[in-house]
Design a protein around this motif. Structure first.
Motif, short mmCIF file in Angstrom:
data_model
loop_
_atom_site.label_atom_id
_atom_site.label_comp_id
_atom_site.label_asym_id
_atom_site.label_seq_id
_atom_site.Cartn_x
_atom_site.Cartn_y
_atom_site.Cartn_z
N TYR A 1 -25.27 -10.64 -3.19
CA TYR A 1 -24.72 -11.65 -2.28
C TYR A 1 -25.34 -11.51 -0.89
N ARG A 2 -25.39 -10.28 -0.39
CA ARG A 2 -25.93 -10.06 0.96
C ARG A 2 -27.40 -10.47 1.04
N THR B 1 -29.03 -12.54 -0.80
CA THR B 1 -29.25 -13.97 -0.99
C THR B 1 -28.68 -14.77 0.17
N ALA B 2 -27.38 -14.62 0.38
CA ALA B 2 -26.69 -15.52 1.31
C ALA B 2 -26.92 -15.14 2.76
N GLN B 3 -26.97 -13.85 3.04
CA GLN B 3 -27.07 -13.44 4.44
C GLN B 3 -28.51 -13.23 4.89
N LEU B 4 -29.29 -12.53 4.07
CA LEU B 4 -30.63 -12.16 4.53
C LEU B 4 -31.72 -13.07 3.99
#
Lengths: 536, 367
Positions: free
Chosen positions: A216-217, A219-222
């Motif tokens: 998730y991190r 993909t969505a954040q970084l």
């Protein structure tokens, strides 16, 4: 066979492949060299290590805590048994947002433990493990207990008559019969904890990260798609292995056991030993399951100026904040509508898949069986982002359509439907169908007259599960739910995301509503449980 | 096989039937954006945004009355996530206008060429220091907000201790074990606070500052929700959860919000703002490249910096207007605080160093 295959190809395989391809393909060539690069990074290795050991620890702990429970629910008859069975299943379908909040209230600062003994467990591994036990208690109780309640007690008695001690009789007779069910339950728990997302994010604090959280991190954040793609593949491989093992144990479990009606095996507890066991299990259920749920309920009534219905009343109005375009209580209706459609899709796809799996055997079909389980172990964020980049062109321009929500929820519901239907369908004697055909019935009529009456209850149970799962599904829904039609979990998350006492209280009240809706649908399920829904 | 194919065909027909039926069911009035069959001028304009976007229905109705376009809002996650989704779907966007890219993410959006340049009507009335893309106008500033440390007034009054006012105060021994902040990798206020310390202590000094902050017992949680509603002792949620941290990284507008959602409404805000610990956030909107309804998108951008929308924003999103002529609502002037000199970092500098800063911070503070 065709419908489930098409469904999975379009709504699962294609989006997931597309998003993985974004990360691993440059100029049309797959760059599998990146796998090695990513897997040699120390921070990624840390994540893999933590994911594995916390899942192992959670599984062990769940088995230790829940196996006595499985026995008690299977073999003892006591007042309120049905209600309790439904209650212990509620956590399994609660959104993690709600559970995380409840556990923080219990284990965090000023939580119950803090007040009693000054113990604080938030942002420790213990909080994660306890929440995992809370979530998965029902998996063990249902999977193992379902079989345990149907084992013929006379076999163990026969061993005793032949001179075996009580322990030896259990060890030699009951345990081997239960073994595959315990293994299957353990693998299921391992799968759910290995892919845990919300619990780890909320209770673990920033220091702990599982594979799912890391995907998730990234993909969505970084927006580091290559790393996310590699991690997705790793998770795929791990989940695939777990499912293969699970399928193998399930097949072993379908080996011939002499099963009897559960009603015959449940008795009133006798003697001090059995009563103690029953009370111990009830104590565990009280502390582990009812307490966190109770904290939520308590906070939902704890309004300004003492206990009352203030927060519940607030749920019926839009309020001045503009957090919602509709009163939060409308989320109940939205959730129910989505859940009905999702259940219909899941039943159609899952039912057809189960039918196909019953009719045919062979390696290919078994592979398909495992494939249907995959959505349980693939991260919602991967599927959600996959939807975004694939379903954007006619005829499949579904990104802005409401149907995407039930479709995503059905993806998670199908495995439960298959698990519930399969054992029952396999138990239908084919010769009955052949007899009907000989007597001149068309295949459809034969199905209607022979299969349907036999599987009707299993269908209802499967529907109930798909329904409950859909109600609590959060990961994929939050991706696609529209602001004018929030579901219950999405509305709770949104309320928690705003400051102020009223919002916080409304979130608690809405969580309570969700809990009650889940509990009621599960209670209805309890009433119509089939005799052989032992797989889940 | 023909039999199987027929079943699939039937299923598809059934599925389409379901969706058509649903489309006709009144509860779902708007048609999907992909549904306009070209040629006809679309009457719907779609605004893609993060979860915090809010506007009064009346204001959106006024826009429809003025222009004939109906606004459809699509919220797609937190600020970082929403932007990343747009980057992923570049060229085939989910909507026409994107709102909610802030100065910490601006370069990522511009480098990816997300937006079609457009000079919104009335841009001259917008505060000049917010127009970070004034040369090309690929984005239009919409609002500003300050990320600052909030303090629990009651705690400091009981302790007879003056609340901290600046970055330098936070590392003093009298404030040991009092501050809770957010993970910079997962939370935008967390990142804003880190950037504030970078601006304050300089490229070389900020790591030292954080070492001191860590030695002074700073607590880090993953999200603003947890920090504010669970750990912070001054908020309503935190009071219930017996939060034990009287200092939290939040927004300058948090005290007015705390007042707004309390019943009965208190005379003074229960929390205050340490005005020397602020980082200025500016949020922008832009016309998405490949938008289906470009004309509607332009009209919407004009509207976002109109007086009507700007005046409606503060109480819906708890941010400050960028149009100088628009007054703040009384609630803000009465209970809020303005940062006298908020810290800022240039977007290109943020873009060049963000990942490195986050990684360094993570190994320094949480691992």
């Amino acid at each position: 066979m065709a419908v489930p295959v098409v469904f999975f190809a379009v709504f699962f395989a294609y989006p997931v492949t597309a998003i993985v391809g974004r990360g691993l393909r440059t100029g049309g060539v797959w760059q599998f060299g990146r796998v090695g690069d990513v897997l040699s990074r120390p921070d990624i290795l840390d994540v893999l290590w933590f994911t594995t050991w916390q899942a192992l620890a959670s599984t062990a702990l769940t088995l230790v805590v829940a196996l006595p429970g499985a026995y008690v629910f299977a073999r003892f008859d006591f007042p309120g048994r049905q209600l309790l069975r439904a209650v212990v299943t509620v956590p399994f379908v609660l959104p993690t947002v709600v559970v995380g909040t409840a556990f923080l209230a219990l284990l965090g600062r000023g939580g119950l433990l803090d007040e009693l003994w000054g113990v604080r467990l938030d942002t420790t591994v213990w909080a994660i493990l306890l929440a995992h036990v809370f979530f998965n208690y029902a998996v063990v109780v249902r999977t193992v207990g379902g079989l345990w309640s149907q084992l013929d007690p006379r076999q163990e008695e026969a061993a005793r008559v032949l001179g075996a001690s009580r322990l030896a009789a259990w060890w030699r007779v009951t345990l081997p019969a239960l073994g595959p069910a315990v293994a299957a339950a353990a693998l299921m728990v391992f799968l759910f904890t290995f892919t845990s997302f919300g619990v780890v994010q909320i209770l673990g604090g920033p220091a702990y990260s599982t594979l799912e959280v890391e995907i998730y991190r990234q993909t969505a954040q970084l927006l580091d798609l290559p790393t996310a793609a590699v991690l997705t593949l790793v998770q795929f491989a791990a989940v695939g292995a777990i499912l293969a093992l699970h399928a193998w144990t399930v097949r072993r479990r379908e080996a011939a056991l002499r099963l009897v009606d559960p009603a015959l095996t449940a008795r009133r507890p006798k003697g001090p030993g059995q009563w103690t066991l029953l009370l111990c299990v009830l104590g565990v259920v009280l502390v582990l399951i009812l307490l966190p749920l109770g904290v939520l309920v308590e906070r939902s009534f704890d309004g300004p100026g003492g206990y009352g219905f203030t927060f519940y009343r607030a749920l019926t109005s839009v309020g001045t904040s503009g957090t919602f375009l509709v009163p939060p209580l409308d989320a109940v209706r939205n959730s129910l509508e989505y859940a009905v459609v999702a259940t219909a899709i899941a039943l159609l796809v899952g039912g057809l898949a189960a039918a196909a799996l019953t009719r045919r055997a062979g390696r290919l079909v078994r592979g398909f069986d495992a494939l249907l389980m995959l959505p349980l172990g693939v991260s919602a964020v991967t599927v959600g982002f996959g939807f975004l980049i694939t379903l954007d062109k006619p005829p499949l321009d579904l990104r802005a359509s409401w149907i995407l929500v039930p479709l995503a929820q059905a993806l998670v519901g199908v495995p439960f439907v298959v698990r519930t239907m399969l054992p029952v369908l396999r138990a239908v004697d084919g010769r009955l169908r052949e007899a009907a055909a000989v007597l001149g019935a068309s295949p459809l009529r034969a199905w209607r007259e022979v299969d349907l009456p036999l599987v009707r209850r299993a269908l209802l149970v499967a529907a109930g599960f798909a329904f409950a799962v859909s109600l609590g599904e959060f990961g994929a829904t939050v991706f696609i739910a529209r602001p004018d039609r929030p579901t219950l979990p999405v509305a709770v998350a949104r309320l928690l995301g705003r400051p102020g006492e009223l919002n916080y209280g409304q979130a608690m009240a809405l969580s309570t509503v969700l809990m009650v809706v889940c509990a009621v649908s599960l209670l209805v399920l309890e009433r119509i449980r089939t005799d052989r829904s032992g797989e889940f | 096989m023909t039999h199987a194919r027929r079943t699939a065909g039937l299923a598809l027909v059934a599925a389409l039937g379901v969706s058509t039926l649903a489309a006709c069911g009144g509860s779902d009035g708007t048609e999907s954006s992909g549904g306009d069959g070209g040629g006809t001028k679309s009457k719907t304009v779609t605004l893609v945004s993060h979860d915090s976007f809010n506007a009064s229905p009346a204001v959106l109705k006024a826009f429809t009355k003025e222009t004939g376009y109906t606004v459809k809002v699509l919220k797609s996650g937190d600020a970082g996530e929403a932007l990343n989704k747009e980057i992923l779907t570049k060229g085939s966007p989910q909507g026409d206008v994107f709102f909610g890219v802030d100065n910490t993410l601006l370069s990522r959006a511009l480098d990816n060429g997300l937006f079609t340049p457009y000079q919104a009507k009335g841009l001259d009335r917008v505060a000049a220091d917010t127009r970070l893309d004034a040369a090309k106008n690929r984005v239009t500033p919409i609002d500003t907000g300050d990320i600052c440390v909030n303090y629990d007034k009651k705690y400091f009054a009981d302790k007879k201790l003056a609340p901290p006012q600046s970055f330098d105060d936070l590392i003093k021994p009298e404030y040991k074990n009092l501050l809770v902040t957010e993970n910079v990798a997962t939370s935008s206020p967390g990142l804003g606070f880190l950037l504030g310390t970078v601006a304050h202590s300089g490229d070389s000094g900020w790591q030292d500052y954080w070492k001191k902050l860590k030695a002074n017992g700073v607590q880090v949680v993953d999200s603003w929700e947890q920090a504010y509603n669970e750990s912070f002792s001054g908020s309503a949620g935190g009071k219930k959860a017996n939060g034990d941290r009287p200092l939290v990284v939040s927004y300058a507008s948090s005290p007015p919000v705390e007042v707004l959602y309390s019943e009965p409404r208190p005379k003074v805000a229960p929390t205050g703002v340490a005005t020397g610990t602020c980082f200025r956030q500016i949020e922008f909107a832009g016309l998405l490249g490949g938008a289906k309804n470009e004309a509607g998108g332009k009209a919407l951008l004009d509207f976002l910096i109109s007086d009507r929308f700007q005046a409606d924003m503060p109480l819906n999103m708890f941010v400050n207007p960028v149009v100088k002529a628009v007054p703040l609502p009384p609630l803000f002037t009465e209970f809020g605080a303005t940062a006298d000199r908020p810290e800022t970092v240039a977007p290109d500098k943020i873009a060049a160093n963000r990942e490195q800063w986050i990684q360094t911070w993570t190994s320094l503070v949480v691992k």
